[in-house]
Each structure stands twice: as structure tokens, then as C-alpha cells.
Design a protein around this motif. Structure first.
Motif, PDB file in Angstrom:
ATOM      1  N   ALA A   1       0.829  -1.211   0.000  1.00  0.00           N
ATOM      2  CA  ALA A   1       0.000   0.000   0.000  1.00  0.00           C
ATOM      3  C   ALA A   1       0.860   1.257   0.000  1.00  0.00           C
ATOM      4  CB  ALA A   1      -0.933  -0.008   1.208  1.00  0.00           C
ATOM      5  N   ALA A   2       1.976   1.222   0.727  1.00  0.00           N
ATOM      6  CA  ALA A   2       2.845   2.405   0.799  1.00  0.00           C
ATOM      7  C   ALA A   2       3.514   2.699  -0.550  1.00  0.00           C
ATOM      8  CB  ALA A   2       3.904   2.194   1.879  1.00  0.00           C
ATOM      9  N   PHE A   3       3.859   1.650  -1.299  1.00  0.00           N
ATOM     10  CA  PHE A   3       4.481   1.877  -2.604  1.00  0.00           C
ATOM     11  C   PHE A   3       3.463   2.095  -3.715  1.00  0.00           C
ATOM     12  CE2 PHE A   3       8.175  -0.351  -0.627  1.00  0.00           C
ATOM     13  CZ  PHE A   3       9.031   0.727  -0.699  1.00  0.00           C
ATOM     14  N   GLN A   4       2.249   1.612  -3.520  1.00  0.00           N
ATOM     15  CA  GLN A   4       1.209   1.776  -4.544  1.00  0.00           C
ATOM     16  C   GLN A   4       0.673   3.203  -4.564  1.00  0.00           C
ATOM     17  OE1 GLN A   4      -2.399   1.967  -3.973  1.00  0.00           O
ATOM     18  NE2 GLN A   4      -2.946   1.815  -6.123  1.00  0.00           N
ATOM     19  N   ALA A   5       0.623   3.858  -3.416  1.00  0.00           N
ATOM     20  CA  ALA A   5       0.040   5.203  -3.329  1.00  0.00           C
ATOM     21  C   ALA A   5       0.774   6.220  -4.206  1.00  0.00           C
ATOM     22  CB  ALA A   5      -0.008   5.660  -1.877  1.00  0.00           C
ATOM     23  N   PRO A   6       2.091   6.360  -4.110  1.00  0.00           N
ATOM     24  CA  PRO A   6       2.746   7.349  -4.971  1.00  0.00           C
ATOM     25  C   PRO A   6       2.682   6.979  -6.456  1.00  0.00           C
ATOM     26  CG  PRO A   6       4.327   6.417  -3.411  1.00  0.00           C
ATOM     27  CD  PRO A   6       3.018   5.793  -3.143  1.00  0.00           C
TER      28      PRO A   6
ATOM     29  N   ALA B   1      -0.691   7.997  -7.618  1.00  0.00           N
ATOM     30  CA  ALA B   1      -0.784   9.459  -7.688  1.00  0.00           C
ATOM     31  C   ALA B   1      -0.167   9.991  -8.984  1.00  0.00           C
ATOM     32  CB  ALA B   1      -0.096  10.089  -6.480  1.00  0.00           C
ATOM     33  N   GLN B   2       0.862   9.334  -9.471  1.00  0.00           N
ATOM     34  CA  GLN B   2       1.496   9.759 -10.725  1.00  0.00           C
ATOM     35  C   GLN B   2       0.662   9.386 -11.946  1.00  0.00           C
ATOM     36  OE1 GLN B   2       4.354  11.466 -11.318  1.00  0.00           O
ATOM     37  NE2 GLN B   2       4.637  11.770  -9.125  1.00  0.00           N
ATOM     38  N   LEU B   3      -0.013   8.227 -11.868  1.00  0.00           N
ATOM     39  CA  LEU B   3      -0.712   7.703 -13.036  1.00  0.00           C
ATOM     40  C   LEU B   3      -2.166   8.139 -13.138  1.00  0.00           C
ATOM     41  CD1 LEU B   3       0.723   4.075 -12.939  1.00  0.00           C
ATOM     42  CD2 LEU B   3       1.441   5.976 -14.406  1.00  0.00           C
ATOM     43  N   ILE B   4      -2.813   8.449 -12.023  1.00  0.00           N
ATOM     44  CA  ILE B   4      -4.251   8.751 -12.011  1.00  0.00           C
ATOM     45  C   ILE B   4      -4.443  10.214 -11.627  1.00  0.00           C
ATOM     46  CG2 ILE B   4      -6.471   8.137 -10.986  1.00  0.00           C
ATOM     47  CD1 ILE B   4      -5.288   5.375 -10.421  1.00  0.00           C
ATOM     48  N   ASP B   5      -5.375  10.873 -12.315  1.00  0.00           N
ATOM     49  CA  ASP B   5      -5.588  12.299 -12.069  1.00  0.00           C
ATOM     50  C   ASP B   5      -6.442  12.573 -10.833  1.00  0.00           C
ATOM     51  OD1 ASP B   5      -4.073  13.027 -14.229  1.00  0.00           O
ATOM     52  OD2 ASP B   5      -5.769  13.032 -15.608  1.00  0.00           O
ATOM     53  N   ASP B   6      -7.296  11.632 -10.429  1.00  0.00           N
ATOM     54  CA  ASP B   6      -8.141  11.899  -9.264  1.00  0.00           C
ATOM     55  C   ASP B   6      -7.394  11.564  -7.957  1.00  0.00           C
ATOM     56  OD1 ASP B   6      -8.116   9.181  -9.279  1.00  0.00           O
ATOM     57  OD2 ASP B   6     -10.275   8.913  -9.392  1.00  0.00           O
ATOM     58  N   ALA B   7      -8.081  11.727  -6.851  1.00  0.00           N
ATOM     59  CA  ALA B   7      -7.457  11.537  -5.535  1.00  0.00           C
ATOM     60  C   ALA B   7      -7.716  10.151  -4.960  1.00  0.00           C
ATOM     61  CB  ALA B   7      -7.962  12.608  -4.581  1.00  0.00           C
ATOM     62  N   SER B   8      -7.943   9.159  -5.804  1.00  0.00           N
ATOM     63  CA  SER B   8      -8.215   7.814  -5.297  1.00  0.00           C
ATOM     64  C   SER B   8      -6.981   7.176  -4.654  1.00  0.00           C
ATOM     65  CB  SER B   8      -8.737   6.918  -6.422  1.00  0.00           C
ATOM     66  OG  SER B   8      -7.763   6.777  -7.424  1.00  0.00           O
ATOM     67  N   TRP B   9      -5.794   7.705  -4.893  1.00  0.00           N
ATOM     68  CA  TRP B   9      -4.582   7.190  -4.264  1.00  0.00           C
ATOM     69  C   TRP B   9      -4.585   7.414  -2.763  1.00  0.00           C
ATOM     70  CZ3 TRP B   9      -1.679  10.786  -1.712  1.00  0.00           C
ATOM     71  CH2 TRP B   9      -1.915  12.119  -2.023  1.00  0.00           C
TER      72      TRP B   9
END
Length: 90
Positions: A47-52, A55-63
Motif C-alpha cells: 500500500a505504501a508503494f502503490q500510493a505514490p 498518484a502519478q498515473l491517475i488524475d483523481d485523488a483515489s490514491w
């Protein structure tokens, strides 16, 4: 102590061996088993590595969901560590 103030050597008069002062205290277990603890660490790292990355790949705040999940798993790991480090009751 012996009769003349010296420590007794060998077996006591009642047949019991003298008690050793070298008792081994085992660490108290936390509420997670070793397998659950390992899986919690894996989940936290994923989860810690998936969030950033999200955030780079998706424009919304779902990260932000991955950040919240990582924080919750971290809180569980910290609570388990705290319980494991609690001194044993004698």
C-alpha cells in the motif's frame, strides 16, 4: 544459607535441587501470529508503494485510499509491537 552462614552446596535436605536464579523470561506474544504479522508488513509495503505510483498515473485523488490503508495497517503493527514489548507479569 547453610548452618554457618555459608550458602548451601548441592541438594537440600528435602531432596529438591536448589533453584537457579537464571530464569529465562519469554517475550509475551502480541495479538498477531507470526504469519499475520508478516502479511501485515507485506500489505503495508504494498500500500505504501502503490500510493505514490497511483498518484502519478491517475488524475483523481483515489490514491488517498492506499495511504489510509497503509496508515491503518501501520497502526495495527505498532499496537502489536507495543503489546510484545510489554513486561511479563510475575
Amino acid at each position: 544459607m547453610g548452618t554457618n552462614g555459608q550458602p548451601g552446596i548441592g541438594r537440600k535436605g528435602d531432596g529438591e535441587a536448589p533453584k537457579s536464579g537464571n530464569n529465562i523470561r519469554m517475550r509475551s506474544a502480541g495479538f498477531l501470529s507470526e504469519r499475520q504479522r508478516r502479511l501485515a508488513w507485506v500489505g503495508f509495503l504494498l500500500a505504501a508503494f502503490q500510493a505514490p505510483a497511483a498518484a502519478q498515473l491517475i488524475d483523481d485523488a483515489s490514491w488517498l485510499f492506499a495511504v489510509v490503508v497503509a496508515l491503518l495497517v501501520a497502526a495495527v503493527i505498532i499496537a502489536d509491537d507495543t503489546q510484545r514489548r510489554r513486561p511479563t507479569a510475575d
